[in-house]
Design a protein around this motif. Structure first.
Motif, short mmCIF file in Angstrom:
data_model
loop_
_atom_site.label_atom_id
_atom_site.label_comp_id
_atom_site.label_asym_id
_atom_site.label_seq_id
_atom_site.Cartn_x
_atom_site.Cartn_y
_atom_site.Cartn_z
N ARG A 137 0.84 -1.20 0.00
CA ARG A 137 0.00 0.00 0.00
C ARG A 137 0.88 1.25 0.00
NH1 ARG A 137 0.29 2.21 4.90
NH2 ARG A 137 0.80 0.88 6.65
N TYR A 138 0.28 2.37 -0.38
CA TYR A 138 1.00 3.64 -0.36
C TYR A 138 1.34 4.01 1.08
CZ TYR A 138 2.09 8.56 -0.60
OH TYR A 138 2.73 9.76 -0.46
N SER A 139 2.58 4.41 1.31
CA SER A 139 3.04 4.81 2.63
C SER A 139 3.81 6.13 2.51
CB SER A 139 3.95 3.73 3.23
OG SER A 139 4.54 4.21 4.42
N PRO A 140 3.22 7.25 2.94
CA PRO A 140 3.92 8.53 2.84
C PRO A 140 5.29 8.53 3.52
CG PRO A 140 1.62 8.87 3.44
CD PRO A 140 1.87 7.40 3.50
N ALA A 141 5.44 7.79 4.60
CA ALA A 141 6.72 7.76 5.33
C ALA A 141 7.83 7.06 4.53
CB ALA A 141 6.54 7.05 6.67
N HIS A 142 7.47 6.21 3.58
CA HIS A 142 8.44 5.46 2.79
C HIS A 142 8.55 5.96 1.36
CE1 HIS A 142 7.32 2.81 6.13
NE2 HIS A 142 8.58 2.43 6.08
N ASP A 143 7.75 6.96 1.03
CA ASP A 143 7.68 7.50 -0.33
C ASP A 143 8.93 8.31 -0.66
OD1 ASP A 143 6.50 8.20 -2.80
OD2 ASP A 143 5.64 10.03 -1.96
N ARG A 144 9.55 7.99 -1.80
CA ARG A 144 10.74 8.70 -2.26
C ARG A 144 10.64 8.90 -3.76
NH1 ARG A 144 10.86 8.35 2.49
NH2 ARG A 144 12.62 8.13 3.90
N GLY A 145 11.59 9.64 -4.32
CA GLY A 145 11.58 9.86 -5.75
C GLY A 145 12.93 10.26 -6.29
N LEU A 146 13.00 10.28 -7.60
CA LEU A 146 14.21 10.56 -8.36
C LEU A 146 13.82 11.53 -9.47
CD1 LEU A 146 17.12 9.79 -9.33
CD2 LEU A 146 16.08 7.80 -10.41
N LEU A 147 14.62 12.55 -9.71
CA LEU A 147 14.30 13.54 -10.74
C LEU A 147 14.23 12.89 -12.12
CD1 LEU A 147 13.75 16.57 -11.19
CD2 LEU A 147 16.19 16.80 -11.71
N TRP A 148 13.12 13.07 -12.77
CA TRP A 148 12.85 12.42 -14.06
C TRP A 148 13.86 12.81 -15.13
CZ3 TRP A 148 11.30 14.77 -18.75
CH2 TRP A 148 11.19 16.16 -18.68
N SER A 149 14.37 14.04 -15.06
CA SER A 149 15.24 14.56 -16.12
C SER A 149 16.72 14.52 -15.75
CB SER A 149 14.84 16.00 -16.44
OG SER A 149 14.95 16.82 -15.28
N ARG A 177 22.70 10.80 -7.92
CA ARG A 177 23.92 10.88 -7.10
C ARG A 177 23.64 11.49 -5.72
NH1 ARG A 177 24.84 15.16 -10.68
NH2 ARG A 177 24.88 17.16 -9.61
N ASP A 178 22.53 12.22 -5.56
CA ASP A 178 22.20 12.85 -4.30
C ASP A 178 21.21 12.05 -3.45
OD1 ASP A 178 23.85 14.93 -4.99
OD2 ASP A 178 22.23 16.21 -5.73
N LEU A 179 20.72 10.94 -3.98
CA LEU A 179 19.77 10.12 -3.22
C LEU A 179 20.47 9.42 -2.08
CD1 LEU A 179 17.40 8.31 -5.76
CD2 LEU A 179 16.78 9.93 -3.99
#
Length: 184
Positions: A137-149, A177-179
């Motif tokens: 399930r969706y979990s805001p506490a575990h939600d991360r991302g990477l810049l698409w461009s 590289r910053d993740l």
């Protein structure tokens, strides 16, 4: 149903067989036994659907950390997308590399994006609807991302950066590289 592999281990392109006649067509879009045989055992716990009005809408690159990491089975119900998965498993020989597939309502193809990959897509036409099954399930506490461009990823999104329709959240995501939070 055909399961096609990529040069990167994990993601699969699933091509359902359509049986047609004068009424239209029928296709099996998921079979647990075939999926388990090709991708391993999974349990889908949440179904998601999005509608993007504008061509060039980018959604991603998203992922969730353990223990809420998500595998995603993605298909396009209306319109067309370029669907992308980036390997973010630090120990992988293909770390930072990606796979992509054009998913359309017409071709019926699906992309399996296992945990350990950032996922995103761009709409290739207006009024595109995407449906996906997820393993957590969706979990805001575990939600991360990477810049698409992120230029280091080398993804050809088929649109210019100025053409992309993005959420405020997706505009501010870090480059690879910053993740700090990734998969081991």
């Amino acid at each position: 149903m055909e399961f096609k592999t990529f040069d990167i281990s994990g993601p699969l392109l699933i091509v359902p067989k359509r049986i047609g006649d004068t009424r239209g067509w029928f296709a099996e879009t998921f079979r647990a036994d075939l999926f388990t045989e090709n991708a391993g055992p999974v349990e889908f716990v949440q179904h998601n659907q999005s509608m993007s009005a504008a061509k060039g809408t980018v959604r991603g690159m998203h992922f969730q950390l353990e223990p809420m990491a998500q595998g995603k089975l993605v298909r396009c119900l209306k319109g067309a997308i370029l669907d992308v998965a980036v390997d973010i498993r630090r120990s992988s020989l293909t770390f930072g590399q990606h796979v992509s597939a054009e998913l359309t309502a017409e071709n019926g193809h699906q992309l399996w994006v296992p945990p350990g990959f950032a996922h995103g897509f761009v709409t290739l036409v207006e009024n595109t609807e995407v449906f996906y099954l997820v393993t957590s399930r969706y979990s805001p506490a575990h939600d991360r991302g990477l810049l698409w461009s992120d230029p280091a990823l080398g993804i050809d999104w088929r649109i210019g950066e100025g053409e992309a329709q993005l959420s405020d959240k997706d505009r501010k995501l870090p480059v690879l590289r910053d993740l700090q939070d990734l998969f081991d």
